[in-house]
Design an enzyme around this catalytic site. Structure first.
Site, PDB file in Angstrom:
ATOM      1  N   SER A 294      -4.864  10.041  -5.889  1.00  0.00           N
ATOM      2  CA  SER A 294      -5.104  11.443  -6.314  1.00  0.00           C
ATOM      3  C   SER A 294      -3.915  11.970  -7.115  1.00  0.00           C
ATOM      4  O   SER A 294      -3.194  12.840  -6.645  1.00  0.00           O
ATOM      5  CB  SER A 294      -5.447  12.341  -5.127  1.00  0.00           C
ATOM      6  OG  SER A 294      -4.688  12.069  -3.975  1.00  0.00           O
TER       7      SER A 294
ATOM      8  N   GLY B  23       1.071   1.438  -3.357  1.00  0.00           N
ATOM      9  CA  GLY B  23       2.145   0.750  -2.624  1.00  0.00           C
ATOM     10  C   GLY B  23       3.118   1.682  -1.923  1.00  0.00           C
ATOM     11  O   GLY B  23       4.075   1.237  -1.301  1.00  0.00           O
TER      12      GLY B  23
ATOM     13  N   GLY C 223       2.424   3.592   0.646  1.00  0.00           N
ATOM     14  CA  GLY C 223       2.212   3.525   2.096  1.00  0.00           C
ATOM     15  C   GLY C 223       1.053   4.368   2.593  1.00  0.00           C
ATOM     16  O   GLY C 223       0.924   4.588   3.806  1.00  0.00           O
ATOM     17  N   LYS C 224       0.164   4.801   1.710  1.00  0.00           N
ATOM     18  CA  LYS C 224      -0.958   5.657   2.128  1.00  0.00           C
ATOM     19  C   LYS C 224      -1.821   4.980   3.188  1.00  0.00           C
ATOM     20  O   LYS C 224      -2.095   5.557   4.237  1.00  0.00           O
ATOM     21  CB  LYS C 224      -1.854   6.019   0.909  1.00  0.00           C
ATOM     22  CG  LYS C 224      -1.126   6.759  -0.191  1.00  0.00           C
ATOM     23  CD  LYS C 224      -2.042   7.079  -1.370  1.00  0.00           C
ATOM     24  CE  LYS C 224      -2.630   5.865  -2.084  1.00  0.00           C
ATOM     25  NZ  LYS C 224      -1.632   5.012  -2.771  1.00  0.00           N
ATOM     26  N   SER C 225      -2.280   3.754   2.885  1.00  0.00           N
ATOM     27  CA  SER C 225      -3.197   3.069   3.813  1.00  0.00           C
ATOM     28  C   SER C 225      -2.482   2.732   5.125  1.00  0.00           C
ATOM     29  O   SER C 225      -3.048   2.915   6.211  1.00  0.00           O
ATOM     30  CB  SER C 225      -3.727   1.773   3.201  1.00  0.00           C
ATOM     31  OG  SER C 225      -4.372   2.046   1.984  1.00  0.00           O
TER      32      SER C 225
ATOM     33  N   GLY D 185      -0.026   9.558  -3.040  1.00  0.00           N
ATOM     34  CA  GLY D 185       1.199   8.843  -3.431  1.00  0.00           C
ATOM     35  C   GLY D 185       0.850   7.659  -4.307  1.00  0.00           C
ATOM     36  O   GLY D 185      -0.331   7.295  -4.462  1.00  0.00           O
TER      37      GLY D 185
HETATM   38  N1  LIG Z   1      -5.180   1.347 -13.042  1.00  0.00           N
HETATM   39  C1  LIG Z   1      -4.991   1.516 -11.726  1.00  0.00           C
HETATM   40  N2  LIG Z   1      -4.149   2.497 -11.282  1.00  0.00           N
HETATM   41  C2  LIG Z   1      -3.979   2.670  -9.964  1.00  0.00           C
HETATM   42  N3  LIG Z   1      -4.577   1.920  -8.987  1.00  0.00           N
HETATM   43  C3  LIG Z   1      -5.416   0.924  -9.377  1.00  0.00           C
HETATM   44  C4  LIG Z   1      -5.643   0.690 -10.760  1.00  0.00           C
HETATM   45  N4  LIG Z   1      -6.518  -0.362 -10.853  1.00  0.00           N
HETATM   46  C5  LIG Z   1      -6.822  -0.736  -9.607  1.00  0.00           C
HETATM   47  N5  LIG Z   1      -6.166   0.035  -8.695  1.00  0.00           N
HETATM   48  C6  LIG Z   1      -6.406  -0.088  -7.248  1.00  0.00           C
HETATM   49  O1  LIG Z   1      -7.156   1.091  -6.911  1.00  0.00           O
HETATM   50  C7  LIG Z   1      -6.555   1.806  -5.862  1.00  0.00           C
HETATM   51  C8  LIG Z   1      -6.454   3.300  -6.199  1.00  0.00           C
HETATM   52  O2  LIG Z   1      -7.717   3.900  -6.158  1.00  0.00           O
HETATM   53  P1  LIG Z   1      -7.833   5.459  -5.916  1.00  0.00           P
HETATM   54  O3  LIG Z   1      -9.278   5.767  -5.823  1.00  0.00           O
HETATM   55  O4  LIG Z   1      -6.977   5.861  -4.785  1.00  0.00           O
HETATM   56  O5  LIG Z   1      -7.218   6.063  -7.279  1.00  0.00           O
HETATM   57  S1  LIG Z   1      -7.319   7.558  -7.841  1.00  0.00           S
HETATM   58  O6  LIG Z   1      -7.094   8.485  -6.720  1.00  0.00           O
HETATM   59  O7  LIG Z   1      -8.655   7.721  -8.426  1.00  0.00           O
HETATM   60  O8  LIG Z   1      -6.258   7.650  -8.872  1.00  0.00           O
HETATM   61  C9  LIG Z   1      -5.140   1.249  -5.705  1.00  0.00           C
HETATM   62  O9  LIG Z   1      -4.946   1.205  -4.294  1.00  0.00           O
HETATM   63  P2  LIG Z   1      -3.561   1.605  -3.587  1.00  0.00           P
HETATM   64  O10 LIG Z   1      -2.615   0.516  -3.994  1.00  0.00           O
HETATM   65  O11 LIG Z   1      -3.906   1.578  -2.133  1.00  0.00           O
HETATM   66  O12 LIG Z   1      -3.133   2.962  -4.068  1.00  0.00           O
HETATM   67  C10 LIG Z   1      -5.199  -0.123  -6.348  1.00  0.00           C
HETATM   68  O13 LIG Z   1      -5.454  -1.121  -5.385  1.00  0.00           O
HETATM   69  N1  LIG Z   2       7.585   3.946   6.423  1.00  0.00           N
HETATM   70  C1  LIG Z   2       6.571   3.255   5.907  1.00  0.00           C
HETATM   71  N2  LIG Z   2       5.317   3.769   5.907  1.00  0.00           N
HETATM   72  C2  LIG Z   2       4.285   3.080   5.353  1.00  0.00           C
HETATM   73  N3  LIG Z   2       4.395   1.860   4.768  1.00  0.00           N
HETATM   74  C3  LIG Z   2       5.624   1.305   4.751  1.00  0.00           C
HETATM   75  C4  LIG Z   2       6.745   1.965   5.298  1.00  0.00           C
HETATM   76  N4  LIG Z   2       7.826   1.182   5.125  1.00  0.00           N
HETATM   77  C5  LIG Z   2       7.393   0.081   4.496  1.00  0.00           C
HETATM   78  N5  LIG Z   2       6.059   0.131   4.262  1.00  0.00           N
HETATM   79  C6  LIG Z   2       5.294  -0.939   3.613  1.00  0.00           C
HETATM   80  O1  LIG Z   2       4.845  -0.483   2.335  1.00  0.00           O
HETATM   81  C7  LIG Z   2       3.594  -1.097   2.001  1.00  0.00           C
HETATM   82  C8  LIG Z   2       2.617   0.018   1.665  1.00  0.00           C
HETATM   83  O2  LIG Z   2       1.366  -0.545   1.299  1.00  0.00           O
HETATM   84  P1  LIG Z   2       0.016   0.283   1.415  1.00  0.00           P
HETATM   85  O3  LIG Z   2      -0.068   0.974   2.736  1.00  0.00           O
HETATM   86  O4  LIG Z   2      -1.089  -0.642   1.031  1.00  0.00           O
HETATM   87  O5  LIG Z   2       0.254   1.407   0.278  1.00  0.00           O
HETATM   88  P2  LIG Z   2      -0.843   2.235  -0.525  1.00  0.00           P
HETATM   89  O6  LIG Z   2      -2.037   2.410   0.357  1.00  0.00           O
HETATM   90  O7  LIG Z   2      -0.149   3.541  -0.840  1.00  0.00           O
HETATM   91  O8  LIG Z   2      -1.128   1.439  -1.754  1.00  0.00           O
HETATM   92  C9  LIG Z   2       3.165  -1.942   3.205  1.00  0.00           C
HETATM   93  O9  LIG Z   2       3.511  -3.278   2.987  1.00  0.00           O
HETATM   94  C10 LIG Z   2       4.016  -1.339   4.350  1.00  0.00           C
HETATM   95  O10 LIG Z   2       4.293  -2.279   5.362  1.00  0.00           O
END
Ligand SMILES: Nc1ncnc2c1ncn2[C@@H]1O[C@H](COP(=O)(O)OS(=O)(=O)O)[C@@H](OP(=O)(O)O)[C@H]1O
Ligand SMILES: Nc1ncnc2c1ncn2[C@@H]1O[C@H](COP(=O)(O)OP(=O)(O)O)[C@@H](O)[C@H]1O
Length: 198
Positions: free
Chosen positions: A106, A35, A37-39, A32
């Site tokens: 991904s 932001g 909600g993966k982590s 996804g």
């Molecule tokens: N350009 C760009 N695009 C997307 N995300 C970025 C970028 N630069 C840094 N980040 C940070 O890196 C996290 C995503 O890394 P991933 O290894 O999951 O990305 S990927 O699967 O290779 O596309 C991503 O974490 P999540 O927010 O948890 O998704 C970001 O914190």
């Molecule tokens: N149903 C839900 N499941 C997961 N996260 C949620 C949900 N509703 C709200 N959130 C909020 O969305 C944000 C997701 O952030 P994060 O887990 O770091 O996303 P990602 O790992 O995809 O970047 C967190 O602040 C979380 O509290």
């Protein structure tokens, strides 16, 4: 390319390890936008599994990019290599016994298909974290969307780099409309019968 190599077989099998742990291993592949909600969801699902006595391990995008994949950027080519390495690592950990959770954007269908093929369709469970980009941007957990809009981050997923939503994921959760608890419940309900020993 390695040449002159041969597969070695070991006496202790994956099935032996599953018997030891009293559960099978699968790979829960969360995908996804940033932001979405993966982590958060992987964390909550892992906690629930651990409480139930299951051995788990989570591979998270941010964390893996600090170590194993610190040589990779966010170009399409490097994202493909990121996912290829992760699918290999997920396979190794899964063969060792734990239930593996992966939390990577991904973004490309072909890379997730490659992960499915290399991990094995019987083990691979794709969890699509469906969340509109407007909601992810509103959350802006790490302030990255704001930076991307200002042009401070290039090739940012959903803004200047593609995200291809899965067409046939095993599980879909919408984190904009469902509570975290309901998302966890949906994943656990799907998972439970699939990790029981026969
Ligand atoms: N350009 C760009 N695009 C997307 N995300 C970025 C970028 N630069 C840094 N980040 C940070 O890196 C996290 C995503 O890394 P991933 O290894 O999951 O990305 S990927 O699967 O290779 O596309 C991503 O974490 P999540 O927010 O948890 O998704 C970001 O914190
Ligand atoms: N149903 C839900 N499941 C997961 N996260 C949620 C949900 N509703 C709200 N959130 C909020 O969305 C944000 C997701 O952030 P994060 O887990 O770091 O996303 P990602 O790992 O995809 O970047 C967190 O602040 C979380 O509290």
């Amino acid at each position: 390319m390695s040449t002159n190599i041969k597969q070695q077989n070991y006496q202790v099998t994956t099935a032996d390890r599953a018997n030891l742990l009293q559960h099978k291993s699968v790979v829960l592949w969360f995908t996804g936008l940033s932001g979405s909600g993966k982590s958060t969801l992987a964390n909550a699902v892992e906690a629930k599994l651990a409480t139930a006595g299951k051995l788990t391990y989570t591979l998270d995008g941010d964390n893996v990019r600090f170590g194993l994949n610190k040589d990779l950027s966010f170009t399409i080519e490097d994202r493909t290599e990121n996912i290829r390495r992760i699918s290999e690592v997920a396979t190794l950990i899964s063969n060792a016994g734990p239930i593996v959770l992966t939390a990577f954007i991904s973004p490309l269908m072909k890379d997730r298909q490659q992960a499915r093929d290399s991990i094995g369709t019987d083990k691979f469970i794709e969890v699509y974290i469906d969340c509109p980009i407007e909601e992810c941007e509103k959350r802006d957990v790490k302030g990255l969307y704001q930076k991307a809009r200002k042009g401070l981050i290039r090739e940012f997923t959903g803004i200047s780099s593609p995200y291809e939503a899965p067409l046939h994921p095993e599980i879909v959760v919408n984190t904009a409309t469902m509570s975290l608890e309901d998302c966890v419940e949906k994943v656990i309900t799907y998972l439970s019968p699939r990790i029981n020993l026969d």
